[in-house]
Design an enzyme around this catalytic site. Structure first.
Site, short mmCIF file in Angstrom:
data_model
loop_
_atom_site.label_atom_id
_atom_site.label_comp_id
_atom_site.label_asym_id
_atom_site.label_seq_id
_atom_site.Cartn_x
_atom_site.Cartn_y
_atom_site.Cartn_z
CG LEU A 126 3.05 -8.60 25.77
CD1 LEU A 126 3.67 -9.34 26.86
CD2 LEU A 126 1.46 -8.68 25.60
N GLY A 127 3.94 -4.77 22.77
CA GLY A 127 4.65 -3.33 22.61
C GLY A 127 5.73 -3.18 23.36
CG ASP A 185 4.98 -3.87 9.20
OD1 ASP A 185 4.15 -4.91 9.06
OD2 ASP A 185 4.35 -2.75 8.49
CB ALA A 201 11.03 -0.09 13.85
CG ASN A 209 -2.07 -1.12 1.33
OD1 ASN A 209 -2.82 -1.18 0.32
ND2 ASN A 209 -1.91 -1.81 2.26
N GLY A 220 2.16 -1.16 3.46
CA GLY A 220 1.49 -2.44 3.40
C GLY A 220 2.43 -3.13 4.25
CE LYS A 221 -0.89 -4.68 9.80
NZ LYS A 221 0.20 -4.02 10.48
N GLY A 222 2.94 -6.47 3.87
CA GLY A 222 3.48 -7.40 3.31
C GLY A 222 4.91 -6.56 2.68
#
Length: 326
Positions: free
Chosen positions: A241-242, A272, A302, A15, A43-45
């Site tokens: 859990l972040g 991701d 990230a 995306n 886009g996650k992929g």
């Protein structure tokens, strides 16, 4: 780690990300004046394929984009990042997927997506490109594509003995035959409860793997939900859990893996980065706890930079953080 590059196949979405910084999220009917705007790949992929490539894997992407300028941008990105996109289809019947992201002062995000070509990725597309999966060390899939291409991907991987990692985001229940072929399931708290049929009201999760403060979470409840997912067929559950790290739950027991403390700037790409890193580590043969720790380090790095793809860390930075004691 292994001296040869691990091979990670990613089947999923691309995306365009349209991101705006805002002082606060708008209430229904309210207009909020934004501060900064950026347009970039997402886009996650695709994000996870880029994450894997930056961490030293031979990264292969299977997906579908439009025959438009956004699709051209996607191909240019994969070329620049060293992602093998030979298995990507250019679709002339619809547009490349678009995601709209707003990020508030605290680095939290809200996302909406117009899937476009992603919705037209089919099981037949995946089967025609099965060699990219069957010869990989690990397969990584997400849920921004339909159940049928996900099923075709995990079936190809399972038949070939390729390790299957499924990041069940955005959250929806998975068919039992798909879940039974997943070696590593990586939901956040909300996604875990959705998969287990418990609804999303018990968790504090945001985007999969996103940074949070970790306060007020119920470890017993998290473990119970993860065990439900094991009972449904998943091989191992890595419950993200972040900022609190991850809970590693398998038939061998339960272990909490802490994340390194960082100052979050933008949490959008944390999941991701985590999933791409986890897939690379598993493809390299790391044992589970070390692989999850590697993922936590990548996810933490990230969130220290704005935007998703620019924030995905390189191998040296992750290795250095893993080498530190936290």
């Amino acid at each position: 780690m292994a001296s040869t590059d691990p091979v990670v196949a990613v089947v999923g979405s691309y995306n365009v990300g349209l991101t705006m910084q805002v002082p606060a999220f708008p209430a229904p009917g309210e207009t909020v004046v934004g501060r900064e705007f950026a347009e970039g790949p997402g886009g996650k992929g695709s994000n996870q394929a880029v994450a894997a490539a930056r961490l030293g894997a031979e990264s292969r992407f299977v997906g579908r984009v439009g025959a438009d300028r956004y699709g051209d941008d996607a191909v240019a990105l994969w070329d620049a990042e060293g992602v093998d996109a030979d298995a990507v289809t250019r679709d002339e019947a619809t547009h490349t997927g678009v995601g709209f992201v707003i990020v508030d002062e605290d680095g939290e995000n809200e996302i909406t997506v117009a899937p476009g070509a992603n919705d037209r990725l089919s099981a037949a597309d995946v089967r025609e490109r099965a060699a990219a999966i069957e010869t990989a060390d690990a397969l990584l899939v997400q849920l921004e594509i339909g159940d049928e291409p996900v099923r075709a991907a995990v079936e190809a991987a399972a038949a070939a003995g390729t390790t299957v990692v499924c990041n069940p985001a955005p959250a929806r229940e998975l068919p039992a035959d798909v879940l039974a072929r997943v070696d590593y399931l990586t939901p956040n708290e909300h996604e875990a409860r959705t998969l287990a049929g418990a609804g999303g009201d018990g968790g504090a999760g945001t985007d999969s793997g996103d940074e949070g403060d970790g306060e007020g979470r119920g470890a017993i409840t998290d473990e119970a939900v993860a065990r439900e997912l094991l009972d449904l067929g998943a091989g191992t559950v890595v419950l993200t859990l972040g900022g609190a790290g991850a809970l590693l739950v398998s038939g061998d027991g339960v272990e909490r893996v802490r994340a390194p403390p960082v100052d979050a700037v933008d949490t959008t790409g944390a999941g991701d980065a985590f999933n791409g890193a986890l897939a690379v580590a598993l493809a390299e043969g790391l044992e589970d706890r070390a692989a999850v720790r590697f993922g936590c380090a990548a996810g933490a790095l990230a969130v220290t930079a704005p935007e998703v793809v620019p924030g995905l860390p390189g191998r040296a930075a992750v290795d250095d953080l893993v080498a530190d004691s936290w």
